[in-house]
Design a protein around this motif. Structure first.
Motif, mmCIF file in Angstrom:
data_model
loop_
_atom_site.group_PDB
_atom_site.id
_atom_site.type_symbol
_atom_site.label_atom_id
_atom_site.label_comp_id
_atom_site.label_asym_id
_atom_site.label_seq_id
_atom_site.Cartn_x
_atom_site.Cartn_y
_atom_site.Cartn_z
ATOM 1 N N ARG A 196 0.836 -1.210 0.000
ATOM 2 C CA ARG A 196 0.000 0.000 0.000
ATOM 3 C C ARG A 196 0.867 1.254 0.000
ATOM 4 N NH1 ARG A 196 -3.014 3.113 -1.875
ATOM 5 N NH2 ARG A 196 -4.608 4.261 -0.712
ATOM 6 N N ALA A 197 1.950 1.219 0.755
ATOM 7 C CA ALA A 197 2.863 2.362 0.778
ATOM 8 C C ALA A 197 3.489 2.583 -0.595
ATOM 9 C CB ALA A 197 3.949 2.150 1.835
ATOM 10 N N ARG A 198 3.829 1.502 -1.289
ATOM 11 C CA ARG A 198 4.397 1.636 -2.639
ATOM 12 C C ARG A 198 3.381 2.253 -3.590
ATOM 13 N NH1 ARG A 198 8.781 -2.008 -3.874
ATOM 14 N NH2 ARG A 198 8.392 -1.644 -6.090
ATOM 15 N N GLU A 199 2.123 1.852 -3.467
ATOM 16 C CA GLU A 199 1.089 2.433 -4.320
ATOM 17 C C GLU A 199 0.965 3.936 -4.081
ATOM 18 O OE1 GLU A 199 -2.404 0.274 -3.405
ATOM 19 O OE2 GLU A 199 -1.751 -1.590 -4.340
ATOM 20 N N LEU A 200 0.984 4.348 -2.808
ATOM 21 C CA LEU A 200 0.907 5.773 -2.489
ATOM 22 C C LEU A 200 2.131 6.514 -3.017
ATOM 23 C CD1 LEU A 200 -0.439 5.636 1.175
ATOM 24 C CD2 LEU A 200 -1.656 6.514 -0.823
ATOM 25 N N ALA A 201 3.291 5.887 -2.902
ATOM 26 C CA ALA A 201 4.511 6.516 -3.409
ATOM 27 C C ALA A 201 4.423 6.738 -4.910
ATOM 28 C CB ALA A 201 5.720 5.647 -3.068
ATOM 29 N N GLN A 202 3.848 5.774 -5.623
ATOM 30 C CA GLN A 202 3.699 5.917 -7.067
ATOM 31 C C GLN A 202 2.715 7.023 -7.422
ATOM 32 O OE1 GLN A 202 2.658 1.906 -8.107
ATOM 33 N NE2 GLN A 202 4.773 1.285 -8.442
ATOM 34 N N GLU A 203 1.721 7.248 -6.561
ATOM 35 C CA GLU A 203 0.794 8.362 -6.791
ATOM 36 C C GLU A 203 1.500 9.704 -6.631
ATOM 37 O OE1 GLU A 203 -3.138 8.386 -5.008
ATOM 38 O OE2 GLU A 203 -2.922 6.266 -4.530
ATOM 39 N N ILE A 204 2.450 9.773 -5.711
ATOM 40 C CA ILE A 204 3.138 11.029 -5.437
ATOM 41 C C ILE A 204 4.129 11.377 -6.542
ATOM 42 C CG2 ILE A 204 4.797 12.129 -3.855
ATOM 43 C CD1 ILE A 204 3.455 10.555 -1.592
ATOM 44 N N LEU A 205 4.772 10.378 -7.113
ATOM 45 C CA LEU A 205 5.857 10.615 -8.064
ATOM 46 C C LEU A 205 5.512 11.555 -9.216
ATOM 47 C CD1 LEU A 205 7.705 7.195 -8.451
ATOM 48 C CD2 LEU A 205 8.566 9.308 -7.461
ATOM 49 N N PRO A 206 4.325 11.475 -9.845
ATOM 50 C CA PRO A 206 4.062 12.350 -10.998
ATOM 51 C C PRO A 206 3.843 13.815 -10.639
ATOM 52 C CG PRO A 206 2.627 10.416 -11.022
ATOM 53 C CD PRO A 206 3.233 10.510 -9.667
ATOM 54 N N GLN A 207 3.800 14.138 -9.339
ATOM 55 C CA GLN A 207 3.539 15.514 -8.954
ATOM 56 C C GLN A 207 4.757 16.383 -9.240
ATOM 57 O OE1 GLN A 207 0.376 15.913 -8.358
ATOM 58 N NE2 GLN A 207 0.217 13.683 -8.522
ATOM 59 N N VAL A 208 4.746 17.605 -8.762
ATOM 60 C CA VAL A 208 5.782 18.574 -9.125
ATOM 61 C C VAL A 208 7.170 18.011 -8.862
ATOM 62 C CG1 VAL A 208 6.707 20.868 -8.657
ATOM 63 C CG2 VAL A 208 4.250 20.484 -8.639
ATOM 64 N N ASP A 209 8.022 17.985 -9.877
ATOM 65 C CA ASP A 209 9.378 17.488 -9.728
ATOM 66 C C ASP A 209 10.251 18.540 -9.057
ATOM 67 O OD1 ASP A 209 11.064 18.979 -12.024
ATOM 68 O OD2 ASP A 209 9.001 18.610 -12.667
ATOM 69 N N ILE A 210 11.450 18.142 -8.614
ATOM 70 C CA ILE A 210 12.311 19.032 -7.850
ATOM 71 C C ILE A 210 12.747 20.233 -8.677
ATOM 72 C CG2 ILE A 210 14.383 17.722 -8.444
ATOM 73 C CD1 ILE A 210 13.676 19.502 -5.098
ATOM 74 N N ALA A 211 13.004 20.023 -9.982
ATOM 75 C CA ALA A 211 13.444 21.140 -10.809
ATOM 76 C C ALA A 211 12.355 22.199 -10.933
ATOM 77 C CB ALA A 211 13.855 20.630 -12.198
ATOM 78 N N SER A 212 11.108 21.737 -11.170
ATOM 79 C CA SER A 212 10.000 22.685 -11.261
ATOM 80 C C SER A 212 9.758 23.361 -9.926
ATOM 81 C CB SER A 212 8.724 21.964 -11.716
ATOM 82 O OG SER A 212 8.902 21.380 -12.981
#
Length: 248
Positions: A196-212
């Motif tokens: 479940r934690a991995r699924e949540l982590a995958q949801e977070i990944l597409p959000q604002v990247d560090i460069a942006s």
């Protein structure tokens, strides 16, 4: 989703042991209690911290705390890491809390120093720039800030009830009180919470990247550079006085 997670695990980099400086619990030759790895494939930019102290059910002793602080310090400087997962290498246990057997052998001065480091660790996890997804429940250790965090999480009345009764909570009860975000039914491997934690982590990944994110921060900060209040703030710091902001 489980198939995707299985494929991602095959691409994960090996666990890396971190040995903290000036550790005393097992000595410099003792087994590593904290290991770190970066995932790859669909989970690229997710890192995992593994707590692996089976002899004490991951109790927070000097070695584990020191190694965990070192791991967090290293990950904080890694701009490739966007999500951090905490997980246990001890089946059926996340963290048993403070290592009371080790604590008993400390002097009063050593206890004070250790508790301060433990508070620092809890604050680091709570406020780290690296996003954290803890696999089971939040730490609420008395002496390490637990008596302050618990009332803020669930209110004073319920916090008193739990502290005075010493009641143990299951996952569903913890979720009902707001201590954890999610509960899941256990699977045969005993790692349903990790999935479940991995699924949540995958949801977070597409959000604002560090460069942006850094670009947005730069734009916002640039708006403050020509203001009178910015100069007043620096002057107040230099002169060791309260700032007098005027909104300009």
């Amino acid at each position: 989703m489980l198939r995707a997670l299985t494929n991602a695990r095959r691409l994960a980099r090996p666990w890396k042991a971190l040995r903290a400086r000036s550790c005393a619990s097992h000595g410099p030759a003792g087994p590593p209690e904290i290991q770190v790895r970066a995932l790859a494939g669909a989970d690229h930019r997710i890192a995992e911290i593994l707590m692996n102290r089976p002899s004490a059910c991951n109790a927070l002793g000097n070695v584990l705390v020191n190694q965990l602080l070192e791991a967090l310090a290293q990950l904080r400087e890694d701009q490739q890491v966007r999500v951090l997962l905490f997980r246990s290498g001890v089946k059926g246990v996340f963290c048993a809390g403070a290592d009371l057997k080790e604590r008993e052998q400390m002097s009063e001065a050593e206890v004070g120093i250790f508790v301060q480091r433990l508070r620092g660790l809890m604050n680091e996890i709570a406020s780290s720039a690296v996003m954290g997804l803890i696999e089971t429940t939040r730490g609420l250790l008395p002496g390490a800030g637990g008596t302050q965090r618990l009332p803020r999480c669930i209110g004073v009345a319920l916090a008193k009830e739990l502290i005075f009764t010493g009641r143990r909570l299951n996952g569903a009860q913890a979720q009902a009180l707001g201590l954890v975000n999610h509960t899941v039914s256990q699977n045969e491997d005993g790692n349903a919470a990790y999935h479940r934690a991995r699924e949540l982590a995958q949801e977070i990944l597409p959000q604002v990247d560090i460069a942006s994110g850094m670009a947005i921060e730069g734009i916002c900060y640039a708006q403050n550079i020509p203001t009178q209040d910015r100069l007043e703030g620096m002057a107040a710091f230099r002169e060791k006085r309260p700032p007098r902001f005027v909104g300009k």
